[in-house]
Design a protein around this motif. Structure first.
Motif, short mmCIF file in Angstrom:
data_model
loop_
_atom_site.label_atom_id
_atom_site.label_comp_id
_atom_site.label_asym_id
_atom_site.label_seq_id
_atom_site.Cartn_x
_atom_site.Cartn_y
_atom_site.Cartn_z
N HIS A 63 -28.18 37.96 56.12
CA HIS A 63 -28.71 37.13 57.21
C HIS A 63 -27.57 36.63 58.10
O HIS A 63 -26.41 36.63 57.69
N HIS A 65 -25.71 34.18 59.01
CA HIS A 65 -24.90 32.97 58.83
C HIS A 65 -23.48 33.41 58.51
O HIS A 65 -23.27 34.42 57.83
N HIS A 68 -21.99 35.24 55.45
CA HIS A 68 -22.57 36.52 55.03
C HIS A 68 -22.21 37.64 56.01
O HIS A 68 -22.74 38.73 55.90
N HIS A 148 -35.12 30.45 56.04
CA HIS A 148 -33.68 30.15 56.03
C HIS A 148 -32.93 30.59 57.30
O HIS A 148 -32.11 29.83 57.81
N ASP A 167 -29.72 33.70 50.66
CA ASP A 167 -29.63 32.25 50.45
C ASP A 167 -30.93 31.62 50.00
O ASP A 167 -31.40 30.63 50.57
ZN LIG Z 1 -27.34 31.09 54.94
#
Ligand SMILES: [Zn+2]
Length: 276
Positions: A63, A65, A68, A148, A167
C-alpha cells in the motif's frame, strides 16, 4: 537475518516498529514484498539473496505508505508492482517536484538519515481487478480492499498457506483507518470480511508490523480488529490489549494513535452528523 515461516517463504524483520519484509522463492528468483526501511538493512537483505543465488525478479508494495515503498539499488531493477489505486496515489504524490521533502518530513527523525528515498515509490500499477501477481513462482492472490490506505492489497500465497496482511491483523498495532476516505469504518469492516473469507486457508499470518501469527491466531486477530473498529465507530473505550498499559513494550505510542483517530472521527461526525 532471513527467517523461514513456511516452505519457500521467508521474512526479514526491520528494527523499525517490527516491519516485516517478505521473500517468496520462485523458479528463477524471489518476489520481495515491502522490502524494508533502513538502507543498510535492505543492502544486507540484497547481499543475503545474491549470496544464495536468488535475484529479486519482482517486487510488491502492499500500500502507498512510505514504509512500504522503499527500495535499494542493490536489490536490482525488477518490476515493482502494486494495485492500480496504489500506483495512482503515488503518481499524485510524485508529480510534484517537492515530493522528496514532503516525504522526508513524515519520516521518524531518529532514523530519517538512514532511509534512502532515491528509488522511493517507483511502483507499476497492475490493471484493476488483477487476481494474481504476474511472476514465475507460487501463485500469489491479490486481495484488494480500501481499508487503511487507498488500493491496499493483502497477498495470499495459496500453495504455502501464507497471508501477507500489510498494515492489518497486527498483534501490536491497532487498525489505523484511512480517515481521508468517505467511509473509513465500513471500508475497514469490509476488508475484515474479506480476510474472514480466506481465514480457513491461512496457516501463517504475516502482518506488516508485529509478530507472525499461526493458523490458530488468524480469526482471533480478525475479531480483535473488528472489536476495535466497532468501539471506534461507537465512540466507546476499546477493550484492546494494544491500547493502554498492556501494550507491548515500545508500543506505548499506539495509545496516541488511538486518541488521534478517535478525535478525528468525532470531528467528522459532528461535521456531517454520521459516524465514520
Ligand atoms: Zn500503512
Amino acid at each position: 537475518m532471513l527467517r523461514q515461516v513456511a516452505d519457500g517463504v521467508l521474512i526479514h524483520e526491520s528494527e523499525f516498529i517490527q516491519s516485516n519484509a517478505v521473500v517468496v522463492q520462485g523458479r528463477a528468483g524471489v518476489l520481495l514484498i515491502d522490502p524494508g526501511i533502513q538502507g543498510d538493512e535492505m543492502a544486507a537483505l540484497a547481499n543475503d539473496l545474491s549470496d544464495s543465488g536468488q535475484p529479486v525478479v519482482a517486487g510488491f508494495s502492499t500500500h502507498p505508505h512510505w514504509d512500504h515503498l522503499l527500495w535499494h539499488a542493490q536489490l536490482g531493477e525488477a518490476p515493482r508492482y502494486g494495485t492500480a489505486r496504489c500506483a495512482a496515489s503515488l503518481r499524485d504524490l510524485l508529480w510534484d517536484a517537492g515530493w522528496k521533502a514532503r516525504v522526508a518530513e513524515g519520516l521518524p527523525p531518529e532514523i530519517a538519515e538512514q532511509i534512502p528515498l532515491d528509488l522511493f515509490g517507483l511502483i507499476t500499477g497492475l490493471p484493476a481487478g488483477t487476481a494474481r501477481i504476474p511472476w514465475d513462482g507460487p501463485q500469489v492472490r491479490i486481495i484488494e480492499h480500501q481499508a487503511h490506505a487507498p488500493g491496499h492489497a493483502a497477498l495470499l500465497i495459496e500453495e504455502r498457506g501464507v497471508l501477507v496482511a500489510g498494515d492489518m491483523l497486527s498483534d501490536a498495532l491497532i487498525p489505523m483507518l484511512d480517515l481521508n476516505a468517505a467511509e473509513p469504518i465500513e471500508d475497514y469492516l469490509a476488508a475484515l470480511r474479506l480476510f474472514e473469507g480466506v481465514a480457513g486457508d491461512v496457516d501463517v499470518l504475516v502482518p506488516g508490523h508485529g509478530s507472525v501469527g499461526g493458523a490458530g491466531q488468524v480469526r482471533g486477530r480478525i475479531d480483535q480488529d473488528r472489536a476495535y473498529v466497532h468501539a471506534l465507530r461507537d465512540a466507546a473505550v476499546p477493550d484492546d490489549p494494544r491500547v493502554g498499559p498492556s501494550a507491548k513494550p515500545g508500543w506505548e505510542w499506539v495509545r496516541d494513535v488511538h486518541n488521534g483517530q478517535a478525535q478525528r472521527l468525532a470531528r467528522r461526525s459532528e461535521r456531517d452528523g454520521t459516524p465514520g
